[in-house]
Design a protein around this motif. Structure first.
Motif, short mmCIF file in Angstrom:
data_model
loop_
_atom_site.label_atom_id
_atom_site.label_comp_id
_atom_site.label_asym_id
_atom_site.label_seq_id
_atom_site.Cartn_x
_atom_site.Cartn_y
_atom_site.Cartn_z
N VAL A 118 35.51 41.29 42.40
CA VAL A 118 35.10 41.82 43.70
C VAL A 118 36.06 42.94 44.18
N ASP A 125 38.97 43.67 31.49
CA ASP A 125 38.56 42.35 32.00
C ASP A 125 38.07 41.51 30.83
N ILE A 126 38.13 40.18 30.99
CA ILE A 126 37.54 39.32 29.95
C ILE A 126 36.02 39.35 30.04
N ALA A 157 39.43 42.74 27.36
CA ALA A 157 40.73 42.23 26.90
C ALA A 157 41.19 41.16 27.87
N SER A 158 42.08 40.28 27.40
CA SER A 158 42.63 39.26 28.29
C SER A 158 44.06 39.61 28.67
N VAL A 159 44.38 39.48 29.94
CA VAL A 159 45.75 39.77 30.39
C VAL A 159 46.74 38.72 29.86
N LEU A 160 46.21 37.68 29.21
CA LEU A 160 47.09 36.64 28.67
C LEU A 160 47.29 36.77 27.17
N GLY A 211 43.74 34.66 40.37
CA GLY A 211 42.85 33.68 40.98
C GLY A 211 43.47 32.30 41.01
N LEU A 227 47.75 33.09 34.77
CA LEU A 227 46.85 34.18 35.14
C LEU A 227 47.53 35.16 36.12
N VAL A 232 48.59 43.13 42.53
CA VAL A 232 47.79 42.57 43.62
C VAL A 232 48.32 41.17 43.93
N LYS A 253 51.84 33.79 43.45
CA LYS A 253 51.82 35.10 44.10
C LYS A 253 53.21 35.44 44.68
N PRO A 309 46.68 41.45 50.07
CA PRO A 309 45.50 41.39 50.93
C PRO A 309 45.51 40.14 51.80
N GLY A 310 45.04 40.29 53.02
CA GLY A 310 44.84 39.13 53.88
C GLY A 310 43.52 38.48 53.52
P1 NAD Z 1 37.48 37.93 41.25
O1 NAD Z 1 37.42 36.53 40.75
O2 NAD Z 1 36.27 38.53 41.86
O3 NAD Z 1 37.97 38.88 40.07
C1 NAD Z 1 38.93 38.51 39.14
C2 NAD Z 1 38.58 39.19 37.82
O4 NAD Z 1 39.61 38.88 36.88
C3 NAD Z 1 37.25 38.70 37.21
O5 NAD Z 1 36.43 39.78 36.88
C4 NAD Z 1 37.68 37.95 35.95
O6 NAD Z 1 36.77 38.04 34.88
C5 NAD Z 1 39.00 38.64 35.63
N1 NAD Z 1 39.86 37.82 34.79
C6 NAD Z 1 40.09 36.49 34.86
N2 NAD Z 1 40.90 36.10 33.88
C7 NAD Z 1 41.22 37.22 33.17
C8 NAD Z 1 42.02 37.45 32.03
N3 NAD Z 1 42.68 36.47 31.41
N4 NAD Z 1 42.11 38.72 31.57
C9 NAD Z 1 41.44 39.74 32.17
N5 NAD Z 1 40.66 39.56 33.25
C10 NAD Z 1 40.55 38.32 33.75
O7 NAD Z 1 38.73 37.96 42.24
P2 NAD Z 1 39.04 38.92 43.46
O8 NAD Z 1 38.73 38.15 44.71
O9 NAD Z 1 38.44 40.24 43.28
O10 NAD Z 1 40.61 39.01 43.35
C11 NAD Z 1 41.29 40.07 42.70
C12 NAD Z 1 42.76 39.92 42.96
O11 NAD Z 1 43.01 39.88 44.37
C13 NAD Z 1 43.35 38.63 42.41
O12 NAD Z 1 44.64 38.89 41.92
C14 NAD Z 1 43.39 37.73 43.60
O13 NAD Z 1 44.36 36.75 43.45
C15 NAD Z 1 43.74 38.73 44.69
N6 NAD Z 1 43.38 38.35 46.07
C16 NAD Z 1 42.09 38.06 46.41
C17 NAD Z 1 41.80 37.78 47.75
C18 NAD Z 1 40.38 37.47 48.20
O14 NAD Z 1 40.19 37.14 49.38
N7 NAD Z 1 39.39 37.60 47.35
C19 NAD Z 1 42.80 37.77 48.72
C20 NAD Z 1 44.11 38.07 48.32
C21 NAD Z 1 44.38 38.37 47.00
#
Ligand code: NAD
Length: 279
Positions: free
Chosen positions: A18, A38-39, A64-67, A95, A133, A160, A179, A205-206
């Motif tokens: 997102v 992204d995975i 690709a995987s970040v891990l 996440g 992660l 992030v 985090k 982000p809040g």
């Molecule tokens: P999201 O779940 O929509 O997106 C996360 C993406 O990471 C997904 O597309 C997923 O496929 C990908 N991913 C997961 N494991 C992976 C891996 N091993 N390698 C590569 N890609 C991988 O999450 P989001 O809400 O868009 O969050 C994005 C970032 O913002 C994250 O770091 C999250 O912790 C942070 N964040 C989110 C919020 C919120 O309210 N959504 C608030 C603060 C911080």
């Protein structure tokens, strides 16, 4: 003052999600070529096509995987051959896991009958997943993708983070701690790279209302905020959720030359949540 963003190459991890899909679009709008890592191969392939169509700037989906360091090295080869040398890295993949989330905010005597809902029910597997992660998933891509920046002595990395990195939120112990580790690492690496021309910062982000958390924060039937949603809004001085689009200004600022003397900071984008004591 020129931002110097045009024609640069940015790697965005978690770009299928997102927040980072919006980040990738805001970069493309500034003329930045994007490598969407992204995975979820399907999501980033689709997004790359959308970006190229809408912004007329090169964008590629790179599964690709970040891990997995090997998959990141493979991704770097593809990015270098298709887009050129890397200028920016956004570490967005992250996440939480339900395995490292308690069922209750605060433990009380009655919970002695149902310890599963408390700290004692949390699984180490969940802590491992969440730390891998968010924390290792920031370190590994940085190791791989920052080398181009180090070689040319120019570049910017944005991690992030989250609001829970300053003060933990109830229930999500592992995610908050991971985090916090991201913030700490951001500062550490900013110092480590400070003489190499590469800046390292983070955005915290809040509370954003996204498809992923909508069911936790608003009642599906009535559309009214849940108890947790009410608490969040009451503790956000601006009295509303943010949107992924509202992170863009801070992201572009941290990547661009407008922040040329800024490194090692974590900027909250939170409607005042972190500044408010609740009184
Ligand atoms: P999201 O779940 O929509 O997106 C996360 C993406 O990471 C997904 O597309 C997923 O496929 C990908 N991913 C997961 N494991 C992976 C891996 N091993 N390698 C590569 N890609 C991988 O999450 P989001 O809400 O868009 O969050 C994005 C970032 O913002 C994250 O770091 C999250 O912790 C942070 N964040 C989110 C919020 C919120 O309210 N959504 C608030 C603060 C911080």
């Amino acid at each position: 003052m020129d931002t110097n963003l045009n024609n640069k190459v940015a790697v965005v991890t978690g770009a299928g999600g997102v927040i980072c899909s919006e980040m990738a679009k805001s970069l493309a709008a500034m003329g930045v070529k994007t490598a969407l890592v992204d995975i979820n191969a399907e999501a980033v392939e689709k997004l790359a096509q959308e970006i190229e169509k809408e912004f007329k700037v090169t964008s590629i989906g790179v599964p690709a995987s970040v891990l997995d360091k090997d998959s990141l090295l493979e991704a770097k080869k593809i990015i270098n051959s298709k887009l050129g040398s890397i200028d920016y890295l956004i570490n967005g993949a992250g996440g939480n896991s339900p395995l490292a989330t308690s069922g209750v905010d605060q433990m009380v005597d009655a919970d002695m009958e149902n310890l599963d809902e408390t700290f004692f029910g949390m699984k180490m597997e969940g802590f491992d997943k969440v730390f891998d992660l968010n924390f290792k998933g920031t370190i590994l891509p940085t190791m791989v993708f920052s080398m181009d920046m180090i070689e040319k002595k120019e570049g910017s990395i944005v991690n992030v983070s989250s609001m829970n990195s300053y003060r933990p939120l109830t229930r999500i112990a592992a995610y908050s701690a991971a985090k916090a580790a991201v913030n700490n690492f951001t500062q550490w690496l900013s110092v480590h790279f400070s003489k190499m021309g590469v800046r390292v910062n983070a955005i915290a982000p809040g509370f954003l209302l996204t498809n992923q958390n909508r069911f936790l924060l608003t009642d599906e039937e009535t559309g009214e905020p849940t108890a947790r949603g009410v608490k969040i809004i009451n503790n956000t001085p601006m009295e509303r959720y943010g949107t992924p689009q509202e992170l863009q200004g801070t992201l572009l600022y941290l990547l661009s030359d407008w922040s040329a003397f800024v490194t090692g900071v974590v900027i909250p984008v939170d409607g005042g949540f972190s500044a408010y004591s609740g009184v």
